[in-house]
Design a protein around this motif. Structure first.
Motif, PDB file in Angstrom:
ATOM      1  N   GLU A 486      13.544  80.476  16.796  1.00 33.04           N
ATOM      2  CA  GLU A 486      13.878  80.136  15.411  1.00 33.04           C
ATOM      3  C   GLU A 486      14.615  78.801  15.420  1.00 33.04           C
ATOM      4  N   VAL A 487      13.891  77.724  15.075  1.00 32.64           N
ATOM      5  CA  VAL A 487      14.426  76.367  15.134  1.00 32.64           C
ATOM      6  C   VAL A 487      14.488  75.825  13.719  1.00 32.64           C
ATOM      7  N   SER A 488      15.679  75.491  13.242  1.00 35.17           N
ATOM      8  CA  SER A 488      15.832  74.922  11.907  1.00 35.17           C
ATOM      9  C   SER A 488      15.430  73.455  11.924  1.00 35.17           C
ATOM     10  N   VAL A 489      14.740  73.031  10.883  1.00 36.38           N
ATOM     11  CA  VAL A 489      14.338  71.634  10.728  1.00 36.38           C
ATOM     12  C   VAL A 489      14.851  71.140   9.384  1.00 36.38           C
ATOM     13  N   VAL A 490      15.140  69.822   9.327  1.00 34.28           N
ATOM     14  CA  VAL A 490      15.743  69.223   8.143  1.00 34.28           C
ATOM     15  C   VAL A 490      14.876  68.074   7.654  1.00 34.28           C
ATOM     16  N   PRO A 491      14.421  68.062   6.409  1.00 39.52           N
ATOM     17  CA  PRO A 491      13.713  66.901   5.869  1.00 39.52           C
ATOM     18  C   PRO A 491      14.639  65.690   5.866  1.00 39.52           C
ATOM     19  N   LYS A 492      14.145  64.550   6.364  1.00 42.72           N
ATOM     20  CA  LYS A 492      14.971  63.352   6.438  1.00 42.72           C
ATOM     21  C   LYS A 492      14.103  62.129   6.270  1.00 42.72           C
ATOM     22  N   THR A 493      14.742  60.970   6.232  1.00 45.01           N
ATOM     23  CA  THR A 493      14.024  59.737   5.891  1.00 45.01           C
ATOM     24  C   THR A 493      13.175  59.214   7.028  1.00 45.01           C
ATOM     25  N   SER A 494      13.585  59.462   8.281  1.00 47.49           N
ATOM     26  CA  SER A 494      12.841  58.884   9.395  1.00 47.49           C
ATOM     27  C   SER A 494      12.923  59.791  10.607  1.00 47.49           C
ATOM     28  N   ALA A 495      11.963  59.596  11.510  1.00 49.63           N
ATOM     29  CA  ALA A 495      11.976  60.353  12.763  1.00 49.63           C
ATOM     30  C   ALA A 495      12.997  59.770  13.719  1.00 49.63           C
ATOM     31  N   SER A 496      13.402  60.565  14.676  1.00 47.90           N
ATOM     32  CA  SER A 496      14.425  60.103  15.618  1.00 47.90           C
ATOM     33  C   SER A 496      13.909  58.985  16.512  1.00 47.90           C
ATOM     34  N   THR A 497      12.573  58.857  16.632  1.00 44.20           N
ATOM     35  CA  THR A 497      12.002  57.809  17.492  1.00 44.20           C
ATOM     36  C   THR A 497      11.848  56.487  16.769  1.00 44.20           C
ATOM     37  N   ASP A 498      12.000  56.460  15.438  1.00 37.81           N
ATOM     38  CA  ASP A 498      11.858  55.232  14.674  1.00 37.81           C
ATOM     39  C   ASP A 498      13.160  54.462  14.659  1.00 37.81           C
ATOM     40  N   SER A 499      13.024  53.118  14.671  1.00 38.10           N
ATOM     41  CA  SER A 499      14.212  52.293  14.481  1.00 38.10           C
ATOM     42  C   SER A 499      14.673  52.438  13.042  1.00 38.10           C
ATOM     43  N   PRO A 500      15.922  52.102  12.740  1.00 34.17           N
ATOM     44  CA  PRO A 500      16.427  52.336  11.387  1.00 34.17           C
ATOM     45  C   PRO A 500      15.586  51.674  10.305  1.00 34.17           C
ATOM     46  N   THR A 538       2.063  75.032   5.364  1.00 28.55           N
ATOM     47  CA  THR A 538       1.430  74.533   6.585  1.00 28.55           C
ATOM     48  C   THR A 538       2.310  74.657   7.820  1.00 28.55           C
ATOM     49  N   VAL A 539       3.476  73.990   7.851  1.00 24.38           N
ATOM     50  CA  VAL A 539       4.198  73.817   9.123  1.00 24.38           C
ATOM     51  C   VAL A 539       5.577  74.477   9.164  1.00 24.38           C
ATOM     52  N   VAL A 540       6.114  74.919   8.040  1.00 23.02           N
ATOM     53  CA  VAL A 540       7.480  75.462   8.063  1.00 23.02           C
ATOM     54  C   VAL A 540       7.523  76.806   7.347  1.00 23.02           C
ATOM     55  N   ARG A 541       8.531  77.593   7.717  1.00 21.36           N
ATOM     56  CA  ARG A 541       8.908  78.798   6.995  1.00 21.36           C
ATOM     57  C   ARG A 541      10.159  78.484   6.193  1.00 21.36           C
ATOM     58  N   THR A 542      10.343  79.170   5.083  1.00 21.61           N
ATOM     59  CA  THR A 542      11.536  78.927   4.264  1.00 21.61           C
ATOM     60  C   THR A 542      12.376  80.188   4.189  1.00 21.61           C
ATOM     61  N   GLU A 543      13.680  79.962   4.179  1.00 21.27           N
ATOM     62  CA  GLU A 543      14.642  81.038   3.951  1.00 21.27           C
ATOM     63  C   GLU A 543      15.653  80.554   2.925  1.00 21.27           C
ATOM     64  N   ILE A 544      16.028  81.435   2.037  1.00 25.79           N
ATOM     65  CA  ILE A 544      17.042  81.096   1.033  1.00 25.79           C
ATOM     66  C   ILE A 544      18.389  81.599   1.545  1.00 25.79           C
TER      67      ILE A 544
END
Length: 782
Positions: A486-500, A538-544
């Motif tokens: 069970e791995v939590s994921v967070v929507p964000k502006t960029s991937a960790s591999t991208d420069s700012p 498609t790719v994520v499960r949601t929990e409230i």
């Protein structure tokens, strides 16, 4: 002793002189005490006095060192006690009247020599030594010895009505009990309604009627809080409690305090003075049993583990003795000798749907009082019998008792709001559970009180509902979930591999990204021109999840994108300011060169318009023709047409005048590898969106900077107007001292307290950003 009494000092020594003066004139040392003659006698006087036949059978005792005679006034002519003290034993003489020739205790001296001429009689003072006291104790019966052991017992306030423990520590508790730290004790407490005589019952059951616990004939309750005393005879801590139905202030806290006392007790006496057993008795014991099992058993077991105790504190609850006093009605079970009172009580519990399974035993002891005083002998025998039973509850050291009470007080403390008071139960769950309520659904936390001190998170019995206000939806990676993780994921502006900056550019074009630590980037919100599916499908499960007061909000979507843009703008503006260029234009040109298609001429090589040859100034905007890739001014590239051969699709884009005029002629475009061409075109489309974003920021420069910063502030940041001083060093902010936000905790700091840089992936900052001194010290990922 009266102030006018004359004291003769010669009798004060350890050597006692003959009191007869029959042969020796009172100068010889006393050897015998004759009970019938009521005097101390030397060897010669004793022989002469007892020569007559009628005096030979007098009972004479040889005097030991430190001997003090008994009071003569307390005895009649036949040697019987005339008046008894509180203990009912013969009193040792305190003085001897030289005129009356009698020995007197303190009470008899006051009674017989306090007035008239006798008050002037000279007396000899006796001083009892240890040997005499020991001799006196040896002559006592067992009951008298027990009485004497309880003569110095006093009670003390253990817990007040606000649930505050009134002893400082374990040593203070043992000192007030006046017992040995190694002594193994049991705890007996008493409960009942106000006015039923609980304190009086304890005084007569354990302390032979002495007022160890205060009693009063007044209407007001004389017991406020919880009082304790030590019974040295039975090795018991005796606890007196407030009466039920009597308190009007802090009623909920006082009721909860009763259960804390019950939890540390080995034996509970429920005192009732009524002709019939009321339902309140059964309701109280049933609710107490349920609350004990539900809330206190776990905490007592935890205390056992923390203290490393060999004796478990919660194998079973205490035993209960129901002490029932009647006047006009018969005792329970007396109508039918074959009926056992305890069975009748169990039947009564079942009829009321109360189940006292937490208690190790329940016994009934009744007494019918035709004429006062109440007979407590039956209760005393029942208590002693229960205390001798160690099969379920073993005695323990006083330090263990204190630790258990302290643990329960620390866990279950704090005010109980009036709106949480429940009248359907003596001990409702609200008295012992956390008072926090979910902001989204309104459900309460089911954990015990003060659980946050141990790092235990809030938890509710029911599932939460989604609230747009708090956006309390949490994503977990579906692929990892199917693999048992069970791995939590967070929507964000960029991937960790991208420069700012490249990550921000991708965000402007492809939307937010969802990245799993194990699977990498699993979703982009605008990855395709059309047909993008929701990540939930498609790719994520949601929990409230529940939203508890005082906890951080949920990081969703691009709530720090605007702040990332301001951070990047400030950084780039500072970097290029030394070159005397307009910061915003320099940033735009630099960004364009970084992501431009391969056929575009770099901005650094475009010095003038390709058509009109007008030189570009620092603040002039350079435009690229999407067809030929050369640089033009705005006037020479104001027309638009589709350029599908360059990969720009069917939509019209900017072209120069020459390419617009030659729109019917097919351009000779070199064939490029599909992956490279696709990458450059996507990058350029990103650039288009980013330049528009930068243009909007440039326009916004006319708006006050504070307004722009507040609009860009992430939700978890403390607003600038609320930050008056540094959160760490407490320096007040001024024009010269700037405010900086820690990207991890969101608090405001000065530059000295927040100069560290570190990635904060939990907040969406995958690259090193400003963090405060405290957050930088935390181990692991922020």
């Amino acid at each position: 002793m009266s102030a006018h009494t004359q004291t003769v000092e010669k009798g004060q020594n350890t050597t006692l002189l003959c009191q007869e003066s029959y042969v020796c004139s009172g100068t010889d040392e006393a050897i015998f005490e004759c009970d019938e003659c009521r005097s101390l006698q030397c060897q010669r006087c004793e022989e002469e006095l007892h020569q007559p036949e009628r005096l030979r059978n007098h009972e004479r005792t040889r005097i030991r060192p430190g001997h003090v005679p008994y009071c003569d006034s307390c005895k009649g002519a036949n040697g019987n006690i005339m008046h008894a003290s509180m203990t009912g034993s013969r009193q040792i003489a305190a003085v001897r009247c030289q005129v009356c020739k009698i020995n007197l205790c303190v009470e008899c001296q006051k009674r017989t020599h306090a007035g008239g001429n006798k008050r002037k009689h000279p007396v000899t003072v006796y001083h009892a030594g240890k040997a005499q006291e020991q001799e006196e104790e040896e002559g006592m019966d067992e009951e008298t010895k027990r009485r004497k052991m309880t003569e110095k017992v006093v009670s003390f306030l253990l817990v007040d009505e606000t649930e505050e423990i009134q002893v400082r520590n374990e040593e203070d508790f043992i000192k007030k009990l006046d017992c040995s730290p190694e002594q193994h004790l049991k705890v007996v407490s008493i409960f009942g309604n106000t006015g039923d005589g609980k304190s009086h019952t304890l005084n007569h059951t354990f302390f032979y009627g002495r007022e160890v616990f205060k009693t009063s004939p007044a209407q007001e309750s004389c017991t406020v809080g919880v009082w304790a005393a030590y019974d040295p005879v039975r090795k018991v801590v005796v606890i007196d409690t407030e009466g039920l139905l009597g308190a009007t202030v802090n009623l909920s806290q006082r009721t909860r305090l009763l259960l804390k006392v019950l939890a540390i007790s080995d034996l509970v006496i429920y005192r009732t003075r009524a002709d019939r057993l009321h339902n309140d008795l059964f309701k109280f014991l049933g609710d107490a049993s349920e609350a004990y099992l539900k809330h206190f058993t776990k905490e007592l077991k935890a205390t056992t583990a923390r203290c490393g105790l060999d004796v478990p504190l919660s194998t079973l609850g205490p035993g209960v003795i129901i002490f029932h006093e009647t006047v006009y009605t018969k005792l329970l079970g007396s109508d039918h000798p074959s009926e056992v009172p305890e069975k009748l009580i169990q039947d009564r519990f079942r009829k009321l749907s109360c189940f006292p399974e937490a208690f190790s035993s329940i016994h009934y002891k009744g007494t019918r009082t035709y004429n006062p005083p109440t007979d407590f002998s039956g209760l005393r025998r029942a208590v002693e019998q229960q205390l001798e039973n160690n099969t379920t509850r073993s005695p323990r050291q006083p330090g263990v008792i204190y630790k258990a009470l302290k643990a329960l007080s620390d866990r279950f403390s704090g005010e109980i709001p009036d709106d949480q008071m429940a009248h359907s139960s003596f001990f409702p769950d609200e008295y012992f559970t956390c008072s926090s309520v979910c902001l989204s659904c309104g459900c309460g936390c089911k954990k015990s009180m003060n659980h946050a001190k141990e790092g235990v998170p809030h938890e509710s019995k029911s599932r939460c509902r989604y609230s747009h206000q708090y956006d309390n939806r949490v994503y977990t990676c579906k692929a990892c979930y199917e693999r048992g993780m069970e791995v939590s994921v967070v929507p964000k502006t960029s991937a960790s591999t991208d420069s700012p900056w490249l990550g921000l550019a991708k965000y402007a074009w492809s939307g937010y990204v969802i990245e799993c630590p194990n699977c990498g980037v699993v979703y982009r919100s605008r990855q395709y021109w059309f047909g993008n599916q929701d990540p939930v499908n498609t790719v994520v499960r949601t929990e409230i999840e529940h939203v508890w007061p005082g906890t951080d909000g949920f990081l969703k979507d691009n709530n720090n994108a605007a702040q990332r843009l301001l951070d990047g703008m400030n950084f780039m503006a500072q970097s290029v300011s030394e070159l005397s260029l307009g910061p915003t234009k320099a940033v735009t040109s630099w960004l364009t060169d970084q992501i431009a298609p391969a056929y575009w001429r770099p901005n650094s090589q475009i010095l003038s318009c390709k058509k009109c040859n007008t030189p570009f100034k620092d603040n002039d905007t350079k435009h690229h023709c999407r067809a030929c890739g050369e640089g033009f001014c705005d006037g020479c590239s104001s027309k638009t047409r589709p350029v599908p051969e360059r990969g720009w699709g069917p939509a019209p884009v900017r072209v120069c005048d020459n390419c617009y005029d030659n729109r019917g002629i097919q351009l000779d475009v070199a064939e490029l590898p599909s992956d490279e061409e696709g990458g450059t075109l996507i990058a350029r489309k990103v650039g288009e969106a980013v330049q528009n974003t930068l243009g909007a920021v440039v326009t916004a420069m006319d708006i006050p900077l504070g307004l722009v910063k507040d609009a860009a502030r992430p939700a978890y940041w403390v607003p600038d107007h609320e930050i008056l001083h540094c959160h760490n060093c407490r320096k007040e902010f001024s024009i010269k001292l700037s405010k900086h936000h820690c990207r991890a905790c969101g608090q405001g700091f000065c530059d000295e307290c927040s100069h560290d840089r570190r990635a904060v992936p939990s907040r969406g900052w995958d690259h090193p950003v400003r963090v405060c001194f405290n957050c930088n010290k935390k181990p692991g990922d922020l």
